[in-house]
Design a protein around this motif. Structure first.
Motif, PDB file in Angstrom:
ATOM      1  N   SER A  91      24.485  -1.232 -22.319  1.00  0.00           N
ATOM      2  CA  SER A  91      24.518   0.063 -22.997  1.00  0.00           C
ATOM      3  C   SER A  91      24.353   1.222 -22.022  1.00  0.00           C
ATOM      4  CB  SER A  91      23.414   0.137 -24.060  1.00  0.00           C
ATOM      5  OG  SER A  91      22.141   0.320 -23.467  1.00  0.00           O
ATOM      6  N   VAL A  92      24.351   0.914 -20.721  1.00  0.00           N
ATOM      7  CA  VAL A  92      24.154   1.942 -19.698  1.00  0.00           C
ATOM      8  C   VAL A  92      25.406   2.080 -18.844  1.00  0.00           C
ATOM      9  CG1 VAL A  92      22.849   2.599 -17.634  1.00  0.00           C
ATOM     10  CG2 VAL A  92      21.663   1.595 -19.598  1.00  0.00           C
ATOM     11  N   ALA A  93      25.897   3.297 -18.734  1.00  0.00           N
ATOM     12  CA  ALA A  93      26.976   3.621 -17.802  1.00  0.00           C
ATOM     13  C   ALA A  93      26.385   4.439 -16.670  1.00  0.00           C
ATOM     14  CB  ALA A  93      28.072   4.423 -18.504  1.00  0.00           C
ATOM     15  N   LEU A  94      26.775   4.135 -15.443  1.00  0.00           N
ATOM     16  CA  LEU A  94      26.286   4.881 -14.286  1.00  0.00           C
ATOM     17  C   LEU A  94      27.182   6.094 -14.078  1.00  0.00           C
ATOM     18  CD1 LEU A  94      25.411   1.908 -11.919  1.00  0.00           C
ATOM     19  CD2 LEU A  94      23.899   3.175 -13.466  1.00  0.00           C
ATOM     20  N   THR A  95      26.570   7.256 -13.973  1.00  0.00           N
ATOM     21  CA  THR A  95      27.295   8.509 -13.817  1.00  0.00           C
ATOM     22  C   THR A  95      26.805   9.214 -12.559  1.00  0.00           C
ATOM     23  OG1 THR A  95      25.704   9.797 -15.114  1.00  0.00           O
ATOM     24  CG2 THR A  95      27.488   8.688 -16.326  1.00  0.00           C
ATOM     25  N   GLN A  96      27.205  10.472 -12.390  1.00  0.00           N
ATOM     26  CA  GLN A  96      26.758  11.237 -11.233  1.00  0.00           C
ATOM     27  C   GLN A  96      25.621  12.202 -11.570  1.00  0.00           C
ATOM     28  OE1 GLN A  96      30.306  10.238 -11.203  1.00  0.00           O
ATOM     29  NE2 GLN A  96      29.119   8.841  -9.958  1.00  0.00           N
ATOM     30  N   SER A  97      25.467  12.547 -12.847  1.00  0.00           N
ATOM     31  CA  SER A  97      24.430  13.498 -13.233  1.00  0.00           C
ATOM     32  C   SER A  97      24.287  13.508 -14.746  1.00  0.00           C
ATOM     33  CB  SER A  97      24.790  14.909 -12.757  1.00  0.00           C
ATOM     34  OG  SER A  97      25.960  15.369 -13.425  1.00  0.00           O
ATOM     35  N   THR A  98      23.272  14.229 -15.222  1.00  0.00           N
ATOM     36  CA  THR A  98      23.104  14.415 -16.669  1.00  0.00           C
ATOM     37  C   THR A  98      24.290  15.187 -17.230  1.00  0.00           C
ATOM     38  OG1 THR A  98      20.714  14.551 -16.279  1.00  0.00           O
ATOM     39  CG2 THR A  98      21.518  15.223 -18.450  1.00  0.00           C
ATOM     40  N   THR A  99      24.684  16.246 -16.531  1.00  0.00           N
ATOM     41  CA  THR A  99      25.836  17.038 -16.950  1.00  0.00           C
ATOM     42  C   THR A  99      27.076  16.173 -17.065  1.00  0.00           C
ATOM     43  OG1 THR A  99      24.918  18.992 -15.872  1.00  0.00           O
ATOM     44  CG2 THR A  99      27.281  19.032 -16.371  1.00  0.00           C
ATOM     45  N   ASP A 100      27.259  15.288 -16.109  1.00  0.00           N
ATOM     46  CA  ASP A 100      28.398  14.373 -16.120  1.00  0.00           C
ATOM     47  C   ASP A 100      28.358  13.492 -17.361  1.00  0.00           C
ATOM     48  OD1 ASP A 100      30.603  12.851 -15.318  1.00  0.00           O
ATOM     49  OD2 ASP A 100      29.388  11.519 -14.071  1.00  0.00           O
ATOM     50  N   GLY A 101      27.199  12.947 -17.672  1.00  0.00           N
ATOM     51  CA  GLY A 101      27.078  12.073 -18.835  1.00  0.00           C
ATOM     52  C   GLY A 101      27.358  12.792 -20.139  1.00  0.00           C
ATOM     53  N   ILE A 102      26.788  13.987 -20.293  1.00  0.00           N
ATOM     54  CA  ILE A 102      27.025  14.765 -21.511  1.00  0.00           C
ATOM     55  C   ILE A 102      28.506  15.104 -21.630  1.00  0.00           C
ATOM     56  CG2 ILE A 102      26.590  16.981 -22.624  1.00  0.00           C
ATOM     57  CD1 ILE A 102      23.750  16.859 -21.476  1.00  0.00           C
ATOM     58  N   GLY A 103      29.099  15.490 -20.516  1.00  0.00           N
ATOM     59  CA  GLY A 103      30.515  15.843 -20.524  1.00  0.00           C
ATOM     60  C   GLY A 103      31.408  14.675 -20.894  1.00  0.00           C
ATOM     61  N   ARG A 104      31.044  13.471 -20.463  1.00  0.00           N
ATOM     62  CA  ARG A 104      31.857  12.298 -20.802  1.00  0.00           C
ATOM     63  C   ARG A 104      31.824  12.024 -22.296  1.00  0.00           C
ATOM     64  NH1 ARG A 104      31.466   7.842 -15.865  1.00  0.00           N
ATOM     65  NH2 ARG A 104      31.068   9.336 -14.192  1.00  0.00           N
ATOM     66  N   VAL A 105      30.661  12.191 -22.901  1.00  0.00           N
ATOM     67  CA  VAL A 105      30.567  11.998 -24.351  1.00  0.00           C
ATOM     68  C   VAL A 105      31.370  13.067 -25.083  1.00  0.00           C
ATOM     69  CG1 VAL A 105      29.006  12.010 -26.336  1.00  0.00           C
ATOM     70  CG2 VAL A 105      28.336  10.833 -24.228  1.00  0.00           C
ATOM     71  N   ALA A 106      31.216  14.328 -24.665  1.00  0.00           N
ATOM     72  CA  ALA A 106      31.925  15.427 -25.319  1.00  0.00           C
ATOM     73  C   ALA A 106      33.431  15.216 -25.273  1.00  0.00           C
ATOM     74  CB  ALA A 106      31.561  16.753 -24.647  1.00  0.00           C
ATOM     75  N   ALA A 107      33.929  14.746 -24.140  1.00  0.00           N
ATOM     76  CA  ALA A 107      35.376  14.572 -23.970  1.00  0.00           C
ATOM     77  C   ALA A 107      35.901  13.336 -24.680  1.00  0.00           C
ATOM     78  CB  ALA A 107      35.713  14.490 -22.479  1.00  0.00           C
ATOM     79  N   ALA A 108      35.027  12.444 -25.099  1.00  0.00           N
ATOM     80  CA  ALA A 108      35.469  11.185 -25.705  1.00  0.00           C
ATOM     81  C   ALA A 108      35.482  11.216 -27.227  1.00  0.00           C
ATOM     82  CB  ALA A 108      34.577  10.038 -25.226  1.00  0.00           C
ATOM     83  N   MET A 109      34.884  12.255 -27.810  1.00  0.00           N
ATOM     84  CA  MET A 109      34.855  12.340 -29.264  1.00  0.00           C
ATOM     85  C   MET A 109      36.153  12.947 -29.801  1.00  0.00           C
ATOM     86  SD  MET A 109      30.853  13.408 -29.936  1.00  0.00           S
ATOM     87  CE  MET A 109      30.984  13.187 -31.711  1.00  0.00           C
ATOM     88  N   ASP A 110      36.482  12.597 -31.024  1.00  0.00           N
ATOM     89  CA  ASP A 110      37.708  13.072 -31.653  1.00  0.00           C
ATOM     90  C   ASP A 110      37.397  14.352 -32.434  1.00  0.00           C
ATOM     91  OD1 ASP A 110      40.217  13.325 -32.720  1.00  0.00           O
ATOM     92  OD2 ASP A 110      39.909  11.799 -34.273  1.00  0.00           O
ATOM     93  N   TRP A 111      37.673  15.493 -31.813  1.00  0.00           N
ATOM     94  CA  TRP A 111      37.315  16.775 -32.398  1.00  0.00           C
ATOM     95  C   TRP A 111      38.456  17.372 -33.208  1.00  0.00           C
ATOM     96  CZ3 TRP A 111      32.324  17.721 -32.173  1.00  0.00           C
ATOM     97  CH2 TRP A 111      31.580  17.171 -31.122  1.00  0.00           C
ATOM     98  N   GLU A 112      38.090  17.999 -34.316  1.00  0.00           N
ATOM     99  CA  GLU A 112      39.044  18.697 -35.157  1.00  0.00           C
ATOM    100  C   GLU A 112      38.486  20.076 -35.499  1.00  0.00           C
ATOM    101  OE1 GLU A 112      39.756  16.361 -38.592  1.00  0.00           O
ATOM    102  OE2 GLU A 112      40.721  14.700 -37.504  1.00  0.00           O
ATOM    103  N   PRO A 113      39.356  21.030 -35.812  1.00  0.00           N
ATOM    104  CA  PRO A 113      38.882  22.362 -36.194  1.00  0.00           C
ATOM    105  C   PRO A 113      37.885  22.270 -37.348  1.00  0.00           C
ATOM    106  CG  PRO A 113      41.251  22.399 -35.855  1.00  0.00           C
ATOM    107  CD  PRO A 113      40.839  20.956 -35.806  1.00  0.00           C
ATOM    108  N   GLY A 114      36.777  23.001 -37.197  1.00  0.00           N
ATOM    109  CA  GLY A 114      35.765  22.996 -38.248  1.00  0.00           C
ATOM    110  C   GLY A 114      34.660  21.992 -38.039  1.00  0.00           C
ATOM    111  N   ASP A 115      34.817  21.049 -37.093  1.00  0.00           N
ATOM    112  CA  ASP A 115      33.722  20.136 -36.766  1.00  0.00           C
ATOM    113  C   ASP A 115      32.527  20.942 -36.272  1.00  0.00           C
ATOM    114  OD1 ASP A 115      35.026  17.826 -37.456  1.00  0.00           O
ATOM    115  OD2 ASP A 115      35.699  17.356 -35.429  1.00  0.00           O
TER     116      ASP A 115
END
Length: 367
Positions: A77-101
């Motif tokens: 359940s652990v992915a190795l990243t470069q920073s906290t910012t990197d980890g948050i950004g990976r989650v943000a970019a992986a979600m399926d966003w739609e207008p109004g979310d």
């Protein structure tokens, strides 16, 4: 290992009073030596021994296991990243966003927990709701109303501005009961107090080792529950994140490891393993007890200037100054490293287990 033995291993402390671990912790010699040994092994021995990639994969798996054990989750359940910012950004970019979310965050987040959602507001029409969390206090009814209908709730386990702890488990339960996923920024918690990601129950937790764990910069890690990971489509895909990169019908790995793409340096992660071992060697009872005693001394000396609560919360203590930037610069000129916090117009002091009463007194005298 005693705090005094740890301090004796930290050359950076010979050059001044360091009270800025909340930004980045100085590494002890054993951490630096571990990274140097890893570099020499990877470049001198691995090519004609275990193989460059064999050594890399083994190092990453070992790091994953050490980190997972430290925060009480499964290694997968652990992915190795470069920073906290990197980890948050990976989650943000992986979600399926739609207008109004809807994304809900607190008003005490670091830019790492603000900018991704502001960008999504611009690019996808996402709504961002902000809940007050000053002094670590989050009105439960306000939080419940804000997360109603939200897709994601984001907050820090410990505020970087004033050092206050948030009730992670309670806020997580409220958000998840409303149907929202929960992403926690835990970078200011790991290394200065014991944390249990599993007990928190959040869908994802991002952190890094270069602050309180005293590891090198570039040692981030991201915990994602399997249930959440399967719903995430990483923005980047590489051979490390799929089950069989040679297959025509390849599948993403079913867990957090899908966020890892390709080759990275194993060197800093050797330092992360040693940083975790060092903190565990000192022991969290010792770490938290010493931080509490030193922050009590600091708060008493600050008097009316104190912005953080008088009660013990963490090693982060904020105080008021007429000109926070000038104050931080003046202290730096005096050989005392702290930092100003622009969003709150305060000066922040970070107290870790290697600090001493003399460090606190030197700061107070300079003020």
């Amino acid at each position: 290992m005693t705090p005094e033995e740890l301090r004796a291993e930290m050359p950076a402390l010979d050059r001044g009073v360091y009270l800025n671990t909340g930004a980045g912790g100085p590494s002890p010699r054993r951490v630096v030596e571990a990274t140097e040994d890893a570099l020499e092994f990877h470049e001198y021995e691995a090519p004609t021994g275990a193989g460059t990639y064999g050594a890399l994969f083994e190092a990453l798996e070992e790091t994953r296991e050490v980190v997972a054990d430290h925060v009480n989750v499964a290694p997968e359940s652990v992915a190795l990243t470069q920073s906290t910012t990197d980890g948050i950004g990976r989650v943000a970019a992986a979600m399926d966003w739609e207008p109004g979310d809807v994304v809900v965050r607190t008003d005490q987040e670091h830019s790492a927990g603000i900018l991704p959602w502001e960008r999504l507001r611009e690019t996808h029409g996402v709504e961002v709701r902000v809940v007050e969390a000053a002094d670590g206090q989050v009105d439960r009814e306000e939080w419940k109303a804000a997360v109603d209908g939200a897709k994601l709730a984001v907050f820090s386990s410990l505020c970087w501005t004033d050092g206050c702890r948030l009730p992670v488990g309670e806020l997580t339960d409220i958000a998840q009961d409303a149907g929202a996923r929960v992403l926690v920024d835990a970078v200011q918690s790991v290394g200065q107090r014991p944390v249990d990601f599993d007990a928190w129950g959040a869908d994802a937790v991002a952190a890094a080792g270069h602050k309180w764990l005293l590891a090198p910069t570039g040692t981030g890690f991201l915990h994602v529950t399997d249930a959440f990971a399967r719903d995430l489509d990483p923005a980047q895909v590489g051979y490390m994140g799929v089950e069989d990169p040679e297959a025509d019908d390849w599948d993403l790995k079913p867990d957090a490891r899908r966020f890892e793409t390709g080759s990275v340096s194993p060197v800093p992660y050797a330092g992360l393993r040693e940083g975790v071992a060092t903190v565990e060697n000192v022991g969290y009872d010792t770490v938290t007890d010493r931080i509490e005693r030193l922050t009590d001394r600091l708060k008493a000396g600050l008097g009316d200037r104190l912005v953080s609560p008088e009660r013990y919360e963490s090693g982060l203590v904020a105080f008021a100054a007429d000109d926070p930037i000038e104050t931080a610069e003046r202290l730096d000129d005096a050989g005392i490293r702290v930092r100003d916090i622009p969003p709150t117009g305060t000066v922040r002091v970070s107290v870790h287990v290697f600090n001493t009463a003399d460090d606190i007194d030197a700061l107070l005298d300079a003020l």
